[in-house]
Enzyme design. Structure first.
Site, PDB file in Angstrom:
ATOM      1  N   ASP A 421       0.872  -1.150   0.000  1.00 19.35           N
ATOM      2  CA  ASP A 421       0.000   0.000   0.000  1.00 19.35           C
ATOM      3  C   ASP A 421       0.925   1.220   0.000  1.00 19.35           C
ATOM      4  O   ASP A 421       2.106   1.102   0.300  1.00 19.35           O
ATOM      5  CB  ASP A 421      -0.843  -0.064   1.276  1.00 19.35           C
ATOM      6  CG  ASP A 421      -1.688   1.164   1.450  1.00 19.35           C
ATOM      7  OD1 ASP A 421      -2.218   1.646   0.431  1.00 19.35           O
ATOM      8  OD2 ASP A 421      -1.810   1.641   2.587  1.00 19.35           O
ATOM      9  N   LYS A 422       0.394   2.369  -0.351  1.00 19.07           N
ATOM     10  CA  LYS A 422       1.278   3.531  -0.338  1.00 19.07           C
ATOM     11  C   LYS A 422       1.067   4.371   0.900  1.00 19.07           C
ATOM     12  O   LYS A 422       1.933   4.469   1.756  1.00 19.07           O
ATOM     13  CB  LYS A 422       1.059   4.363  -1.599  1.00 19.07           C
ATOM     14  CG  LYS A 422       2.203   5.281  -1.892  1.00 19.07           C
ATOM     15  CD  LYS A 422       1.741   6.541  -2.543  1.00 19.07           C
ATOM     16  CE  LYS A 422       1.221   7.444  -1.490  1.00 19.07           C
ATOM     17  NZ  LYS A 422       0.443   8.524  -1.852  1.00 19.07           N
ATOM     18  N   LYS A 589      -9.756  24.308  -7.401  1.00 20.19           N
ATOM     19  CA  LYS A 589      -8.462  23.647  -7.235  1.00 20.19           C
ATOM     20  C   LYS A 589      -8.567  22.222  -7.776  1.00 20.19           C
ATOM     21  O   LYS A 589      -9.635  21.607  -7.739  1.00 20.19           O
ATOM     22  CB  LYS A 589      -8.010  23.648  -5.780  1.00 20.19           C
ATOM     23  CG  LYS A 589      -8.666  22.654  -4.856  1.00 20.19           C
ATOM     24  CD  LYS A 589      -7.867  22.585  -3.576  1.00 20.19           C
ATOM     25  CE  LYS A 589      -8.161  21.329  -2.786  1.00 20.19           C
ATOM     26  NZ  LYS A 589      -9.460  21.316  -2.109  1.00 20.19           N
ATOM     27  N   THR A 704      -2.187   1.665  -4.778  1.00 18.33           N
ATOM     28  CA  THR A 704      -2.617   2.795  -3.987  1.00 18.33           C
ATOM     29  C   THR A 704      -3.947   3.326  -4.480  1.00 18.33           C
ATOM     30  O   THR A 704      -4.311   3.158  -5.637  1.00 18.33           O
ATOM     31  CB  THR A 704      -1.554   3.919  -4.036  1.00 18.33           C
ATOM     32  OG1 THR A 704      -2.093   5.068  -3.423  1.00 18.33           O
ATOM     33  CG2 THR A 704      -1.151   4.240  -5.452  1.00 18.33           C
ATOM     34  N   GLY A 705      -4.638   3.930  -3.572  1.00 20.29           N
ATOM     35  CA  GLY A 705      -5.884   4.571  -3.944  1.00 20.29           C
ATOM     36  C   GLY A 705      -5.643   5.968  -4.496  1.00 20.29           C
ATOM     37  O   GLY A 705      -6.557   6.620  -4.973  1.00 20.29           O
ATOM     38  N   ASN A 829      -8.567  -0.781   3.919  1.00 18.61           N
ATOM     39  CA  ASN A 829      -8.664  -1.086   2.490  1.00 18.61           C
ATOM     40  C   ASN A 829      -7.604  -2.093   2.053  1.00 18.61           C
ATOM     41  O   ASN A 829      -7.641  -2.589   0.944  1.00 18.61           O
ATOM     42  CB  ASN A 829      -8.556   0.207   1.667  1.00 18.61           C
ATOM     43  CG  ASN A 829      -7.324   0.998   2.023  1.00 18.61           C
ATOM     44  OD1 ASN A 829      -6.656   0.696   3.008  1.00 18.61           O
ATOM     45  ND2 ASN A 829      -7.006   1.983   1.231  1.00 18.61           N
TER      46      ASN A 829
END
Lengths: 1122, 325
Positions: A421-422, A589, A704-705, A829
């Site tokens: 995972d990140k 943004k 990663t998400g 997750n």
């Protein structure tokens, strides 16, 4: 998040029809009895314990006998009880199995007792439940296990939720409740949940009995919930309920004085519990391979038994006429009534069957039962050392290494593929505003940073950036009306307004100073708002209609006229703000590629170009970049927008699409304000760790998400991606384009492969793929193609992936290769991926405990992966592999010795070795040294293993345990058994030797031989090893002496007698030398002429040591550097 | 923070021996140096042993009954006396051990070896304890046999007496069994009863007046042999025998081995520290020692032909193949 809402609303409309049929669960609010009339809903008591005192014995035994090996030994013990087959005495035959069973049962009982204790604590917590009978509607404290579906429960701030509940009302007049889902999905920020307007106003006691909730059946999807609420009474209405209306067990209510809800799922049917369903028990690869060798051993066993049975048949046939009178056979039973019956003789056929079965009993330890218990003990020992290792201890969070699964220690030594995972795993998940580019001017120079002056601030954000850029502060303070100053102010105003952050005012220790906690779903936004606060634009208050910002010491109120939430199509968000000076401004943004499309580049092309350059620089630093733009709206423009917006937001069909259209319509021709760079700090040592893992031949995949750009930039900063890599990017919006880009990727891979035939000049490849494409690929069976591309790449980066996709990717590799996979993550997750991978590792860090709960091992930092795999994994694998082989060899040697003797007893399964020695052989005589060696022996030291990560390849190549080694060990075992048997046999042929003396010699010879074999393979001799090996030999001698001191055993005094003869000692020496010579020769040849890496490294270590002894100061230096 | 100790960090002081060429060659040399002399000494010792073996089971059957040996041995009316003449081949120093040797007699057969009850042998009070003694447990009328079981039942009962010319060579039958057996295993107050009363006679009878602890032939017999060809000590002769002496053996050929093709032999042998005449051990030691010398030389040679610097990192696999860098 926006995407999720959208998706679920679409689902909801579809499933709304389905609800209402018998699938649905009908909950009558406040009426638990009628709700659960049919007693089909689970109560709220949770039970994780497996046994009760009554069921313990049968269930535990049942579970233990799931192990085939135990059944085997049970069958043998039972066979041995038959009088015709009684080879061993009762006690001797049952003892080993009983020992193993009892040890395991005690261990299980202890574990279950601990589970019982935690269950009790959980079930006896108190919740306030509306008592139905009471007229006033009192909330009475009730134990959690008495809460039922349909009960109305009131929860106060900071309390845990006892069950999954639909919110009815909260202390907030708009019905908002904040919950922290830390325990559930590991996210530490607050989530907003809503009570429906319709229930908000009605007091709960009136709702009771008047409202019915129809909801879907219990499921484990924590992000989905479909239900509707029917209010009876005046007008019958159906109010749709979604995931934002339910609060789940395990969450905590925060910043909300109270909330009232109705329980819809309780106990084991709650989403938290359904997700908790125990991890499937994993089996180590070594153990699986071991089963293959166990089969070989069974085949050998059957062969031996068949040989004995067949030969016994032949022998009986040849001697058929002799047996009646042969003194040693005495076939007839003259004492029995007719005087002519046979004594214990049932014809040749039956005797053959008996011989076979008896042979199985005698040779049973060919399948080593003690190996299973040895393996458990060894794993326990290995776990002890991993837990105690100071190098796996995270001081910053005070977490030790945890071994949650004791079955797969040795898998750590064979990993080929790491899925990481990140956020929170590679990074700390602490976003920090780093630098900004405002109006084309870069403010990222570190030299200009100064500490944040707290001075006379009233508002202090909780997570304040530590430093600010002096020049910007200057500009904001004194820039006055210069163009640059105005832009800077607007930039920070945009940061402070264009977000969905909720500020919470906390009382600090200093009454003059308020501490603000910025709560929101996006850590990036938190960082931006905190940064704006540091520069003097403090977001102080947010309601649905307006926000209050402290602008450089002056409180100003801004009306929020409209807000377009972030979605993954636009990749930007915007707000429309009514400023105090009556102007209406649009702040936008978003990600750079989406923003540059809507920015008016003609306005000031120099600024745009400069900003683009800065953005590139920022992302190369691994910063998460956002571009900020704005536009002042004219009155007409605003009104036009407002109409469209209202129309869209009240639309019944396709609301999401309409809103997106409105947003896209207004977000155009923006003026570029600037860009921001946010750093998600890497954890300590991550780049070095990844480098080491790569050197060790382990592929690292990052799942990663995050969005693609961020993922890539983090990839660069943790040295996963390098500049010389060729990136293959697959992000497609449709099936076809996805297939096309996949085909392109394959042809590209093939082209590159054909271009660079010599591996030196090979271009490293990196695959970057996003979640949508993965969905298409998994849907359309292009998995093979993806796999083909993925394995050709050195690095794979998957971004925007959903939790289940993470598991899918792991599965992709697991299914198609035999590579050992390891998944590491910290959040909920990652749970699916952690459970899917061969080895799952949880990071017990910022986020909750879900990942840890699902993991096999848990630790505090990503970088611990290096010592865990390279050092402990290597050791565990090498030790376990050797131990299994040695156990096979050791027992086989003994069995072969028995077998040779059986050939000289008329094939009647007599053993010269006493039955007690047979039983104790694998339990006492030879068990301790293998366990001690398998726990303590180290083929290489920690320093060497870390210095040369390539040494890890030994485990990946299965160098410590494979079929070839098994065959070598078996050949050795046969040779040694021949030496043990035939040297004494030939020397004592035609002599007066009695079977007890010869048996004792064989016992000692085989025990000494296998122990010396072990001693020859031990690499590090410390005092414990010495004690275990030599102690075992002494213990054997003592045991044999004790057995021979019992006068009612036939072998009484044999050992003392035989030890007094010179021949005994001469034979013992001859047996040991002859038995060991082949092993010694093979070892000498292998180690010197065919050395493997480990051998070379050992020699290097040895010469290093002697060097250290002569030059101790050098050692000190290297230690300090390490 | 886990407590630091050398043990928990797996850093206990340890010795890390490595099989260097020096070690390998010295080990082989050392083994060779020990084994060859020991082997030579054993061979010489075995050569010193003089052994005279005489198979008499066939020869003692009267010429008219060679076709039906079983009838001969089963007929109690035929005299079983038999005379054999032995010629001494070498000088034999006393004590001379007299053994009988049985071939193909499975004293280690499972049926046989289990058929005894050691409790009964030891303790007069346990005379009724005959478990495991089947099929020689009780007499037909249910009385317990002491000593029970197949082993005792099959007691060897050939007897020998020796004369040299006119000189009677006394066979000393004292102390032929293990002292430990006489003192602890066979009771001083346990007397044979109901022994050898069955339909089928297995072998010798016992004098019911003599306690088991003094029935040395039985004690020797009940130390069951490990292998199907075995010797048992019959007695000792404390007279030196000269080369070419002629010994007349008068034996009674009682024991039935004809039913299963077993052989009976009489053995006269001297003994050394190594036991009887068996030069296997000597040969084994010499051969193993020689092999070790050979291996020592072979390894020395190999190490010279293919030397390798120990701990040279150029031999690491990733350094050996530069492509892998």
């Amino acid at each position: 998040m926006a995407e999720d809402h959208h998706g679920s609303s679409r689902h909801m409309s579809a499933s709304q029809k389905e609800l209402g049929d018998e699938d649905a669960r009908v909950v009558r609010v406040g009426d638990a009895e009628r709700t659960n009339e049919r007693l089909e809903f689970a109560g709220n008591a949770v039970r994780t314990a497996k046994y009760s005192p009554l069921t313990f014995l049968p269930r535990n035994l049942f579970e233990q006998f799931h192990r085939l090996a135990y059944v085997y030994f049970l069958v043998i013990a039972v066979l041995n009880q038959l009088p015709q087959l009684a080879v061993f005495g009762r006690g001797a035959s049952v003892m080993p199995l009983a020992f193993v069973l009892i040890v395991t049962a005690v261990k299980d009982a202890y574990e279950d007792w601990r589970r019982h204790r935690s269950d009790r604590a959980e079930n006896s917590r108190l919740a306030a439940v509306l008592s139905p009978g009471a007229g006033g509607g009192e909330f009475a404290p009730t134990e959690w296990n008495r809460v039922r579906v349909g009960d109305v429960v009131r929860v106060a701030s900071d309390e845990s939720l006892p069950a999954d509940m639909v919110l009815l009302a909260t202390s907030d007049p708009t019905g908002v409740a904040y919950v922290q889902t830390l325990n559930l999905d590991g996210e530490s920020n607050l989530k907003t949940r809503y009570a429906k307007q319709e229930t908000l106003t009605t007091p709960p006691e009136q709702l009771a009995g008047a409202a019915v909730i129809r909801c879907e059946r219990p499921n484990r999807n924590i992000y989905g919930f479909t239900a509707n609420l029917e209010l009876e009474g005046g007008e019958s209405r159906r109010i749709p309920l979604g995931p934002s209306n339910i609060v789940l067990r395990g969450c905590e209510l925060k910043n909300t004085a109270w909330a009232v809800g109705v329980v819809v799922y309780a106990g084991r049917e709650t989403k938290a519990m359904l997700n908790n369903a125990g991890a499937p028990s994993k089996r180590s690869r070594l153990e699986t391979q071991m089963n293959r060798e166990t089969l070989f051993l069974s085949a050998i066993l059957v062969a031996l038994c068949s040989v004995v049975a067949a030969l016994s048949g032949v022998w009986l046939r040849n001697h058929e006429h002799d047996l009646e009178l042969a003194q040693f056979f005495h076939k007839k039973d003259y004492v029995s009534d007719d005087g002519n019956g046979n004594y214990n003789y049932y014809g040749i056929a039956a005797q053959i069957v008996f011989a076979f079965l008896m042979a199985v009993i005698v040779f049973q330890i060919m399948i080593p039962i003690s190996l299973y218990i040895s393996m458990e003990l060894v794993r326990l020992g290995q776990a002890y050392f991993m837990i105690r290792d100071t190098n796996l201890y995270d001081a910053s969070s005070d977490t030790r290494f945890q071994c949650r699964s004791l079955n797969i220690n040795e898998d750590l030594g064979q990993v080929r593929c790491v899925f990481s995972d990140k956020t929170g795993t590679l990074t700390q998940n602490k976003m920090e505003f780093r630098c900004a580019s405002i109006e084309g001017v870069d403010y990222s120079d570190i030299a200009r940073q100064q500490p944040v002056g707290e001075g006379d601030r009233i508002w202090v954000p909780k997570k304040m950036p530590v430093s600010v850029d002096r020049e910007i502060v200057e500009l904001l303070r004194n820039g006055g009306e210069t163009e640059q100053g105005r832009h800077a102010r607007e930039f920070f105003l945009a940061l402070a307004t264009c977000n969905t952050i909720v500020p919470l005012i906390l009382d600090g220790p200093d009454p003059k100073r308020k501490i603000i906690d910025y709560q929101g779903e996006s850590p990036d936004e938190q960082a931006l708002v905190s940064a704006a606060a540091a520069y003097g634009f403090v977001l102080v208050e947010r309601t649905s209609g307006h926000i209050v910002i402290d602008v450089l010491g002056e409180k100003q109120r801004f009306d929020v006229l409209g807000l377009h939430e972030f979605d993954s199509d636009r990749k930007r968000m915007s707000v429309i703000i009514g400023c105090p000076d009556k102007t209406v401004k649009l702040f936008v943004k978003g990600a750079d590629n989406s923003m540059f499309g809507v920015i008016d580049k003609t306005m000031n092309p120099d600024v745009v170009r400069a900003t683009e350059k800065h953005l590139h620089a920022y992302s190369s630093l691994g910063l998460r970049t956002l571009v900020i733009g704005m536009r002042e709206l004219s009155q007409e423009e605003f009104q036009e927008w407002q109409m469209a917006y209202e129309k869209a937001s009240t639309a019944l069909l396709g609301r999401g699409g309409l809103l997106r259209g409105v947003a896209a319509n207004i977000e155009r021709n923006l003026r570029l304000l600037g860009a921001s760079g946010i750093e998600d700090k890497l954890q300590d040592g991550v780049p070095e760790a990844i480098e080491k893992l790569r050197q060790a031949g382990i592929k690292v995949w990052v799942l990663t998400g995050d969005k693609q750009e961020t993922a890539i930039s983090i990839g660069f900063s943790c040295k996963l991606l390098t500049r010389e890599m060729t990136q293959i990017v697959i992000n497609s919006n449709s099936r076809d384009s996805c297939r096309k880009s996949l085909d392109d990727a394959i042809s590209m891979v093939n082209k590159l492969r054909s271009l660079s035939t010599d591996s030196q000049a090979r271009v490293p490849l990196a695959l970057v793929i996003d979640g949508n494409s993965l969905v298409y690929i998994f849907d359309t069976d292009h998995e093979d193609k993806l796999f083909e591309v993925a394995i050709a790449c050195d690095v794979v980066l998957c971004c925007r992936v959903a939790p289940l996709q993470k598991a899918g990717i792991v599965d992709l590799i697991k299914k198609r290769t035999s590579d050992m996979t390891l998944a590491i993550g910290d959040g909920a997750n990652d749970v699916s991926m952690i459970q899917m991978a061969d080895v799952g590792i949880g990071i017990s860090g910022q986020e909750g405990r879900q990942a840890v709960m699902a993991s096999d091992f848990a630790m505090g930092q990503f970088r611990f992966l290096v010592p865990l795999l390279l050092v402990h994994g290597h050791w565990n694998y090498q030790r376990m592999g050797y131990m299994i082989l040695y156990n096979f060899y050791r027992n086989a040697t003994f069995v072969f010795v028995l077998f040779w003797y059986v050939l000289h007893t008329g094939f009647t399964l007599t053993t010269a070795i006493t039955e007690w020695s047979s039983v104790l052989y694998s339990v006492i005589y030879t068990a301790v040294p293998t366990i001690v060696v398998a726990i303590l022996d180290k083929d290489l030291g920690r320093r060497t293993l870390l210095k040369y990560p390539q040494l890890y390849g030994a485990g990946q190549r299965e160098e410590s345990y494979n079929l070839r080694l098994f065959i070598f060990f078996m050949i050795d075992s046969i040779w040694q058994s021949l030496a043990v048997f035939f040297i004494p046999y030939l020397a004592y042929r035609k002599s007066t030797i009695d079977s007890a003396s010869l048996g004792d010699l064989w016992t000692l010879a085989v025990v000494i031989l296998v122990n010396i074999h072990l001693a020859m393979d031990v690499i590090r001799w410390n005092w414990i090893t010495h004690a275990a090996i030599w102690g075992s030999i002494v213990a054997t001698l003592i045991c044999v002496m004790v057995i021979d001191s019992i006068p009612i055993l036939p072998g009484f005094w044999a050992i003392y007698k035989v030890m007094g003869t010179g021949l005994f000692w001469a034979l013992l020496l001859a047996v040991i030398v002859v038995g060991m010579v082949p092993h010694f020769v093979a070892k000498a040849i292998r180690e010197h002429f065919l050395p493997n890496d480990i051998q070379i490294a050992r020699e290097m270590e040895k010469s290093q040591d002697s060097h250290d002894v002569t030059h101790p100061e050098v050692q000190m230096n290297t230690m300090a550097r390490a | 923070m886990p407590k630091y100790s050398k043990f928990t960090q797996q850093e206990l002081p340890a010795c890390k021996p490595i099989l260097t060429p020096k070690w390998v060659v010295s080990v082989f040399f050392l083994v060779g140096i020990i084994f060859v002399p020991v082997g030579v000494v054993s061979l010489l010792a075995a050569r010193d042993v003089v052994e005279i073996v005489d198979r008499y089971d066939d020869a003692c059957v009267p010429a008219n009954m060679t076709d039906n040996k079983l009838a001969y041995i089963q007929n109690p009316n035929i005299s079983k006396d038999c005379t054999r003449t032995l010629t001494i081949t070498e000088d034999m120093k006393q004590p001379i051990f007299v053994y009988y040797q049985l071939d193909n007699f499975y004293q280690n057969h499972r049926r046989y070896v289990k058929s005894r009850n050691d409790g009964q042998l030891r303790d007069a009070a346990k005379a009724n304890q005959t478990s495991a003694c089947e099929p020689e447990k009780t007499t037909a009328d249910g009385k317990p046999i002491v000593p029970c079981g197949l082993i005792a039942w099959s007691l060897f009962n050939d007897t020998y007496s020796f004369t040299r010319g006119n000189e009677n060579l006394t066979v000393d039958k004292k102390d032929i069994s293990w002292k430990s057996d006489r003192e602890h295993k066979f009771g001083k107050n346990v007397y044979p009863s109901n022994f050898q009363n069955g339909l089928l006679k297995g072998g010798g009878t016992l004098d019911p007046a003599i306690p088991l602890s003094e029935q040395e032939d039985l004690i020797v017999w009940m130390r069951t042999a490990a292998l199907p060809t075995f010797r048992k000590l019959y007695g000792r002769i404390y007279v030196d025998l000269k080369k070419n002496d002629t010994i007349t053996v008068r034996l009674s050929n009682n024991y039935n081995t004809y039913n299963f093709g077993g052989k009976k032999k009489l053995v006269l042998s001297t003994a050394t520290w190594l036991g009887g005449k068996n030069d296997f051990l000597g040969f084994a030691y010499v051969i193993v020692g020689g092999l070790c010398f050979f291996l020592a030389f072979a390894f020395t040679l190999l190490y010279f032909i293919k030397p390798r610097k120990l701990g040279d990192h150029n031999y690491l696999s990733w350094n050996r193949h530069p492509a892998g860098r």
